[in-house]
Design a protein around this motif. Structure first.
Motif, PDB file in Angstrom:
ATOM      1  N   SER A  18       7.706  71.517   8.844  1.00 14.02           N
ATOM      2  CA  SER A  18       7.423  72.956   8.708  1.00 14.02           C
ATOM      3  C   SER A  18       5.930  73.252   8.624  1.00 14.02           C
ATOM      4  CB  SER A  18       8.137  73.517   7.475  1.00 14.02           C
ATOM      5  OG  SER A  18       7.680  72.856   6.307  1.00 14.02           O
ATOM      6  N   ASP A  19       5.133  72.313   8.154  1.00 14.89           N
ATOM      7  CA  ASP A  19       3.695  72.557   8.029  1.00 14.89           C
ATOM      8  C   ASP A  19       2.885  72.023   9.226  1.00 14.89           C
ATOM      9  OD1 ASP A  19       4.197  69.916   7.428  1.00 14.89           O
ATOM     10  OD2 ASP A  19       2.723  69.821   5.800  1.00 14.89           O
ATOM     11  N   TRP A  20       3.561  71.607  10.285  1.00 17.23           N
ATOM     12  CA  TRP A  20       2.881  71.088  11.480  1.00 17.23           C
ATOM     13  C   TRP A  20       2.169  72.219  12.191  1.00 17.23           C
ATOM     14  CZ3 TRP A  20       1.107  66.971  13.880  1.00 17.23           C
ATOM     15  CH2 TRP A  20       0.927  66.965  15.252  1.00 17.23           C
ATOM     16  N   ASP A  21       0.871  72.053  12.438  1.00 14.72           N
ATOM     17  CA  ASP A  21       0.118  73.091  13.144  1.00 14.72           C
ATOM     18  C   ASP A  21      -0.452  72.558  14.457  1.00 14.72           C
ATOM     19  OD1 ASP A  21      -1.852  71.455  12.164  1.00 14.72           O
ATOM     20  OD2 ASP A  21      -3.050  73.059  11.295  1.00 14.72           O
ATOM     21  N   GLY A  22       0.078  71.442  14.923  1.00 16.07           N
ATOM     22  CA  GLY A  22      -0.360  70.862  16.190  1.00 16.07           C
ATOM     23  C   GLY A  22       0.448  71.407  17.349  1.00 16.07           C
ATOM     24  N   PRO A  23       0.329  70.796  18.504  1.00 12.62           N
ATOM     25  CA  PRO A  23       1.067  71.241  19.690  1.00 12.62           C
ATOM     26  C   PRO A  23       2.574  71.204  19.445  1.00 12.62           C
ATOM     27  CG  PRO A  23      -0.352  69.361  20.213  1.00 12.62           C
ATOM     28  CD  PRO A  23      -0.460  69.609  18.756  1.00 12.62           C
ATOM     29  N   ARG A  24       3.280  72.116  20.061  1.00 17.23           N
ATOM     30  CA  ARG A  24       4.731  72.208  19.875  1.00 17.23           C
ATOM     31  C   ARG A  24       5.513  71.859  21.148  1.00 17.23           C
ATOM     32  NH1 ARG A  24       6.571  72.647  15.134  1.00 17.23           N
ATOM     33  NH2 ARG A  24       5.283  73.684  13.602  1.00 17.23           N
ATOM     34  N   HIS A  25       4.816  71.440  22.193  1.00 18.24           N
ATOM     35  CA  HIS A  25       5.540  71.144  23.429  1.00 18.24           C
ATOM     36  C   HIS A  25       6.420  69.906  23.250  1.00 18.24           C
ATOM     37  CE1 HIS A  25       1.574  69.211  23.619  1.00 18.24           C
ATOM     38  NE2 HIS A  25       2.205  68.207  24.187  1.00 18.24           N
ATOM     39  N   ALA A  26       7.539  69.902  23.946  1.00 21.32           N
ATOM     40  CA  ALA A  26       8.478  68.792  23.889  1.00 21.32           C
ATOM     41  C   ALA A  26       8.133  67.776  24.973  1.00 21.32           C
ATOM     42  CB  ALA A  26       9.899  69.300  24.087  1.00 21.32           C
ATOM     43  N   VAL A  27       7.984  66.545  24.565  1.00 23.34           N
ATOM     44  CA  VAL A  27       7.749  65.451  25.505  1.00 23.34           C
ATOM     45  C   VAL A  27       9.110  64.859  25.841  1.00 23.34           C
ATOM     46  CG1 VAL A  27       6.678  63.196  25.805  1.00 23.34           C
ATOM     47  CG2 VAL A  27       5.498  64.977  24.500  1.00 23.34           C
ATOM     48  N   ARG A  28       9.367  64.643  27.122  1.00 25.46           N
ATOM     49  CA  ARG A  28      10.643  64.084  27.554  1.00 25.46           C
ATOM     50  C   ARG A  28      10.392  62.921  28.512  1.00 25.46           C
ATOM     51  NH1 ARG A  28      14.930  66.248  24.698  1.00 25.46           N
ATOM     52  NH2 ARG A  28      16.136  65.257  26.298  1.00 25.46           N
ATOM     53  N   VAL A  29      11.149  61.856  28.366  1.00 25.75           N
ATOM     54  CA  VAL A  29      11.108  60.705  29.267  1.00 25.75           C
ATOM     55  C   VAL A  29      12.517  60.530  29.824  1.00 25.75           C
ATOM     56  CG1 VAL A  29      10.666  58.225  29.484  1.00 25.75           C
ATOM     57  CG2 VAL A  29       9.237  59.625  27.961  1.00 25.75           C
ATOM     58  N   PRO A  30      12.774  61.055  31.028  1.00 25.67           N
ATOM     59  CA  PRO A  30      14.116  60.950  31.597  1.00 25.67           C
ATOM     60  C   PRO A  30      14.344  59.683  32.433  1.00 25.67           C
ATOM     61  CG  PRO A  30      12.802  62.438  32.905  1.00 25.67           C
ATOM     62  CD  PRO A  30      11.941  61.992  31.755  1.00 25.67           C
ATOM     63  N   GLY A 128      15.503  61.524  27.769  1.00 26.79           N
ATOM     64  CA  GLY A 128      16.411  62.356  28.546  1.00 26.79           C
ATOM     65  C   GLY A 128      15.749  63.594  29.107  1.00 26.79           C
ATOM     66  N   ARG A 129      16.587  64.488  29.592  1.00 24.72           N
ATOM     67  CA  ARG A 129      16.116  65.708  30.244  1.00 24.72           C
ATOM     68  C   ARG A 129      16.932  66.876  29.716  1.00 24.72           C
ATOM     69  NH1 ARG A 129      16.764  64.578  35.967  1.00 24.72           N
ATOM     70  NH2 ARG A 129      14.814  63.490  35.668  1.00 24.72           N
ATOM     71  N   ALA A 130      16.268  67.890  29.199  1.00 22.47           N
ATOM     72  CA  ALA A 130      16.922  69.098  28.664  1.00 22.47           C
ATOM     73  C   ALA A 130      18.036  68.698  27.694  1.00 22.47           C
ATOM     74  CB  ALA A 130      17.414  69.990  29.785  1.00 22.47           C
ATOM     75  N   ASP A 131      19.283  69.059  28.004  1.00 27.52           N
ATOM     76  CA  ASP A 131      20.399  68.730  27.121  1.00 27.52           C
ATOM     77  C   ASP A 131      21.072  67.403  27.476  1.00 27.52           C
ATOM     78  OD1 ASP A 131      20.058  71.039  25.635  1.00 27.52           O
ATOM     79  OD2 ASP A 131      21.355  72.217  26.954  1.00 27.52           O
ATOM     80  N   ASP A 132      20.513  66.661  28.406  1.00 26.50           N
ATOM     81  CA  ASP A 132      21.067  65.393  28.831  1.00 26.50           C
ATOM     82  C   ASP A 132      20.281  64.256  28.165  1.00 26.50           C
ATOM     83  OD1 ASP A 132      21.989  63.124  30.087  1.00 26.50           O
ATOM     84  OD2 ASP A 132      21.355  63.725  32.093  1.00 26.50           O
ATOM     85  N   PRO A 133      20.864  63.581  27.163  1.00 26.67           N
ATOM     86  CA  PRO A 133      20.126  62.543  26.431  1.00 26.67           C
ATOM     87  C   PRO A 133      20.135  61.170  27.092  1.00 26.67           C
ATOM     88  CG  PRO A 133      22.278  62.819  25.457  1.00 26.67           C
ATOM     89  CD  PRO A 133      22.175  63.820  26.591  1.00 26.67           C
ATOM     90  N   SER A 134      20.528  61.116  28.360  1.00 24.78           N
ATOM     91  CA  SER A 134      20.584  59.812  29.030  1.00 24.78           C
ATOM     92  C   SER A 134      19.214  59.421  29.575  1.00 24.78           C
ATOM     93  CB  SER A 134      21.615  59.831  30.152  1.00 24.78           C
ATOM     94  OG  SER A 134      21.228  60.733  31.166  1.00 24.78           O
ATOM     95  N   LEU A 135      19.071  58.141  29.824  1.00 25.04           N
ATOM     96  CA  LEU A 135      17.842  57.582  30.386  1.00 25.04           C
ATOM     97  C   LEU A 135      18.221  56.866  31.666  1.00 25.04           C
ATOM     98  CD1 LEU A 135      14.809  56.876  30.073  1.00 25.04           C
ATOM     99  CD2 LEU A 135      15.551  54.831  28.832  1.00 25.04           C
ATOM    100  N   ARG A 136      17.554  57.195  32.723  1.00 26.61           N
ATOM    101  CA  ARG A 136      17.833  56.560  34.027  1.00 26.61           C
ATOM    102  C   ARG A 136      16.835  55.453  34.285  1.00 26.61           C
ATOM    103  NH1 ARG A 136      19.580  61.494  33.824  1.00 26.61           N
ATOM    104  NH2 ARG A 136      21.358  62.212  35.011  1.00 26.61           N
ATOM    105  N   LEU A 137      17.336  54.367  34.882  1.00 28.57           N
ATOM    106  CA  LEU A 137      16.483  53.235  35.252  1.00 28.57           C
ATOM    107  C   LEU A 137      16.452  53.103  36.751  1.00 28.57           C
ATOM    108  CD1 LEU A 137      17.515  50.479  32.708  1.00 28.57           C
ATOM    109  CD2 LEU A 137      15.467  51.855  32.710  1.00 28.57           C
TER     110      LEU A 137
END
Length: 137
Positions: A18-30, A128-137
């Protein structure tokens, strides 16, 4: 890859505070991919993406192999001496001829052990990507 996991796990934990004041962007590795040794690293990383990974720390003993297969695979389980062995030419293996300049038996052993992880299954918000928590190889 060990540090990347550590950094992204920490970033996600801090971002949710709650006290985080840094960047809020979501990092995703699909997707994780590469060739040769990088492909092996991607595959081992993918296994750890869904299990805890005990990180290598300066001045501390290395994690047990089943707690960090990246470290064990690339540091403690492999050596030039093992790659220069000729066990891949023993017995029935020789009938296929020489398949590689280096002995791949050690790589087969590393791959076999890679699936033995000493941690509970988990999820990571950055996989994953968006609502898909899978990881593709």
């Amino acid at each position: 890859m060990d540090f990347l996991f550590e950094a992204l796990d920490e970033y996600e934990a801090m971002r949710k505070a709650s006290d985080w004041d840094g960047p809020r962007h979501a990092v995703r590795v699909p997707v994780m991919t590469d060739a040769s040794a990088g492909g092996m690293t991607s595959a081992i990383s993918a296994l750890h993406a869904f299990h805890d990974l005990e990180h290598v720390q300066p001045g501390a003993p290395p994690p047990k192999p089943e707690r960090n297969r990246l470290y064990s695979s690339w540091v403690s389980d492999i050596s030039i001496e093992r790659l220069l062995e000729t066990t891949d030419l023993d017995g029935d293996k020789r009938q296929d001829g020489v398949l590689s300049l280096l002995c791949c038996d050690v790589l087969d052993q590393i791959v076999d052990r890679a699936f033995t992880l000493g941690s509970e299954a988990r999820t990571r918000d950055w996989i994953g990507r968006a609502d898909d928590p899978s990881l593709r190889l």
